[in-house]
Design an enzyme around this catalytic site. Structure first.
Site, PDB file in Angstrom:
ATOM      1  N   ARG A  10       1.070  -1.179  -0.013  1.00 19.43           N
ATOM      2  CA  ARG A  10      -0.124   0.031  -0.089  1.00 19.43           C
ATOM      3  C   ARG A  10       1.003   1.262   0.235  1.00 19.43           C
ATOM      4  O   ARG A  10       0.819   2.066  -0.743  1.00 19.43           O
ATOM      5  CB  ARG A  10      -0.909  -0.065   1.218  1.00 19.43           C
ATOM      6  CG  ARG A  10      -1.822   1.368   1.111  1.00 19.43           C
ATOM      7  CD  ARG A  10      -2.976   1.442   2.243  1.00 19.43           C
ATOM      8  NE  ARG A  10      -3.070   0.195   3.196  1.00 19.43           N
ATOM      9  CZ  ARG A  10      -2.553   0.276   4.280  1.00 19.43           C
ATOM     10  NH1 ARG A  10      -1.537   1.373   4.627  1.00 19.43           N
ATOM     11  NH2 ARG A  10      -2.409  -0.465   5.356  1.00 19.43           N
ATOM     12  N   ASP A  63      -7.512  20.401 -11.927  1.00 19.82           N
ATOM     13  CA  ASP A  63      -7.750  19.187 -12.689  1.00 19.82           C
ATOM     14  C   ASP A  63      -7.553  19.266 -14.230  1.00 19.82           C
ATOM     15  O   ASP A  63      -8.029  20.009 -14.807  1.00 19.82           O
ATOM     16  CB  ASP A  63      -9.251  18.884 -12.456  1.00 19.82           C
ATOM     17  CG  ASP A  63      -9.737  17.617 -13.223  1.00 19.82           C
ATOM     18  OD1 ASP A  63      -9.109  17.163 -14.014  1.00 19.82           O
ATOM     19  OD2 ASP A  63     -10.864  17.127 -12.837  1.00 19.82           O
ATOM     20  N   LYS A 105      -8.254   8.797 -18.434  1.00 17.51           N
ATOM     21  CA  LYS A 105      -8.745   9.418 -19.856  1.00 17.51           C
ATOM     22  C   LYS A 105      -7.306   9.327 -20.747  1.00 17.51           C
ATOM     23  O   LYS A 105      -6.984   8.327 -21.087  1.00 17.51           O
ATOM     24  CB  LYS A 105      -9.069  10.703 -19.410  1.00 17.51           C
ATOM     25  CG  LYS A 105     -10.273  10.884 -18.247  1.00 17.51           C
ATOM     26  CD  LYS A 105     -11.304  10.063 -18.607  1.00 17.51           C
ATOM     27  CE  LYS A 105     -12.329  10.029 -17.549  1.00 17.51           C
ATOM     28  NZ  LYS A 105     -12.714  10.851 -16.658  1.00 17.51           N
TER      29      LYS A 105
HETATM   30  C1  PLP Z   1     -13.332  11.264 -15.381  1.00 15.84           C
HETATM   31  C2  PLP Z   1     -13.084  12.526 -14.821  1.00 15.84           C
HETATM   32  C3  PLP Z   1     -12.706  12.657 -13.232  1.00 15.84           C
HETATM   33  C4  PLP Z   1     -12.920  11.317 -12.392  1.00 15.84           C
HETATM   34  O1  PLP Z   1     -11.905  10.480 -12.832  1.00 15.84           O
HETATM   35  P1  PLP Z   1     -12.082   8.921 -12.596  1.00 15.84           P
HETATM   36  O2  PLP Z   1     -10.809   8.507 -12.979  1.00 15.84           O
HETATM   37  O3  PLP Z   1     -13.436   8.588 -13.163  1.00 15.84           O
HETATM   38  O4  PLP Z   1     -12.568   8.803 -11.091  1.00 15.84           O
HETATM   39  C5  PLP Z   1     -12.317  14.157 -12.880  1.00 15.84           C
HETATM   40  N1  PLP Z   1     -12.327  15.021 -13.494  1.00 15.84           N
HETATM   41  C6  PLP Z   1     -12.465  14.820 -14.861  1.00 15.84           C
HETATM   42  C7  PLP Z   1     -12.474  16.177 -15.652  1.00 15.84           C
HETATM   43  C8  PLP Z   1     -12.676  13.756 -15.610  1.00 15.84           C
HETATM   44  O5  PLP Z   1     -13.046  13.888 -16.856  1.00 15.84           O
END
Ligand code: PLP
Length: 381
Positions: A46, A170, A195
């Site tokens: 972990r 983000d 993504k």
């Molecule tokens: C998909 C996404 C998230 C969340 O990520 P996960 O890997 O699905 O938990 C957060 N911010 C954006 C802009 C996203 O497209």
């Protein structure tokens, strides 16, 4: 090192025991110690795993950061950032956030006494009245989903620095290929690695990248204490995906531009949301902080109806109808009936999410084929 070289090499070295050029998948939960508390830097998986460690170095390098931590999902990574806060603290964030982030802030963390101000941040001045002594974090997302709004990262850094407010970005939609918030002075970068970084629609993962050693220590403590860590198999898949990030992003951008212009000139299309258009309200900011405009865009039909949108989505053959983004294959989705279906219609319309609005994640296929597919589908509408 330039970006492409880092994508191929950063963080990875031949395995010392065998010379294997690829980082092995260290599928282990624990490590044998030479004597009590005498180990090779790995005590329990972990806390640390060599496959994850290689990936963390790679992602840190791509964001020009000193440290990265990989989490079990993007939401797991975001959760760790909010755990830096205390009851009574306030957060300034956008009214146009990824739905899952909004849900976590509102439904999980408000009840722990953290206040979130959801504001239109496309104009940085809108945030000024909400900044006070309790403000501890500004959480930005740019470009936003699905309307491709752009937020000026530097403007918020300038606002936050003198007051010692942390700025987190983000960076999922842009990827480190197009935008590096730490270079603009942000404190934390978050990625849904699911993504573009993973890039092949086969992994759920998140990451945080920081420069500051003390902040890294705090986040690493949360990472290990709360335990939302990425597994070795997934870490391997992302290490593999990252090696072609620059090639994929280049093609995502070329195809995105082609499709954006095609849609803009199509008689059945209403609005096209893509930050590369000069008439995009924040085009200048996008140009300043991004290297190109990416493969994400949204559009509406002139005849703005759910039925017509459904006809189009049923008629496409190359585009797959699915949530998510950033993979090699092109996806189409319909916020009004999918990702944003839970928002009441009036509110949805107020924020521009009209009935026919569809979002495209443009893949790396041949652009002409994608264009032909949209063209035949639009003819059926
Ligand atoms: C998909 C996404 C998230 C969340 O990520 P996960 O890997 O699905 O938990 C957060 N911010 C954006 C802009 C996203 O497209």
């Amino acid at each position: 090192m330039k970006f492409a070289t880092k994508a191929v090499h950063a963080g990875v070295a031949p395995d010392p025991s065998t010379g294997a050029i690829m980082t092995p998948i260290f599928q282990t939960s624990t490590y044998v110690q030479d004597a009590p508390a005498q180990h090779k830097g790995f005590a329990y998986a972990r806390g640390a795993n060599p496959t994850r460690a290689a990936l963390q170095k790679s992602i840190a390098a791509l964001e020009n950061g000193k440290h990265a931590l990989c989490f079990s999902s993007g939401m797991g990574a975001t959760d760790a950032v909010i755990k830096l806060l205390q009851p009574g603290d306030e957060v300034i964030t956008s009214n146009d956030l990824y739905g899952g982030t909004y849900r976590m802030f509102k439904r999980i963390y408000e009840k722990f006494g953290i206040t979130f101000h959801f504001i239109d941040l496309t104009n940085a001045e809108n945030a000024t009245p909400y900044i006070n002594d309790k403000t501890k974090l500004i959480w930005l997302e740019t470009p936003t989903n699905p309307l491709m709004n752009i937020v000026d990262i530097s403007a918020f850094v300038e606002m936050a620095k003198p007051k010692k407010i942390k700025v987190a970005v983000d960076n999922t939609f842009a990827s480190p290929y197009l935008q590096n918030p730490l270079d603009l002075g942000a404190d934390i970068v978050m990625h849904s690695v699911t993504k573009y970084l993973g890039g092949h629609s086969d992994v759920i993962m998140g990451a945080l990248v920081v420069n500051d050693d003390a902040l890294h220590q705090e986040l690493a403590f949360i990472h290990n204490s709360c335990g939302a860590v990425s597994g070795p198999q997934d870490s391997f898949l992302v290490l593999r995906g990252i090696k072609t990030l620059h090639l994929r992003m280049e093609r995502h951008c070329i195809n995105g531009k082609l499709i954006a212009h095609f849609l803009k000139n199509h008689p059945k299309v209403g609005k096209v949301y893509w930050p590369g258009f000069e008439e995009h309200p924040n085009h200048a900011v996008a140009k300043k902080q991004m290297r190109d405009f990416g493969g994400m865009l949204s559009f509406t039909l002139k005849d703005d109806s759910i039925e017509k949108a459904h006809t189009l989505m049923k008629s496409v053959e190359l585009f797959s109808l699915a949530e998510s983004l950033g993979g090699v294959e092109s996806l189409i989705n319909h916020p009004a009936s999918m990702t944003h279906a839970s928002i009441p219609k009036e509110e949805r319309l107020k924020s521009g999410l009209t009935d026919s609005l569809m979002r495209l994640s443009i893949g790396v296929e041949d652009g002409e084929d994608l264009l032909a597919d949209l063209n035949q589908a639009l003819e059926k509408v």
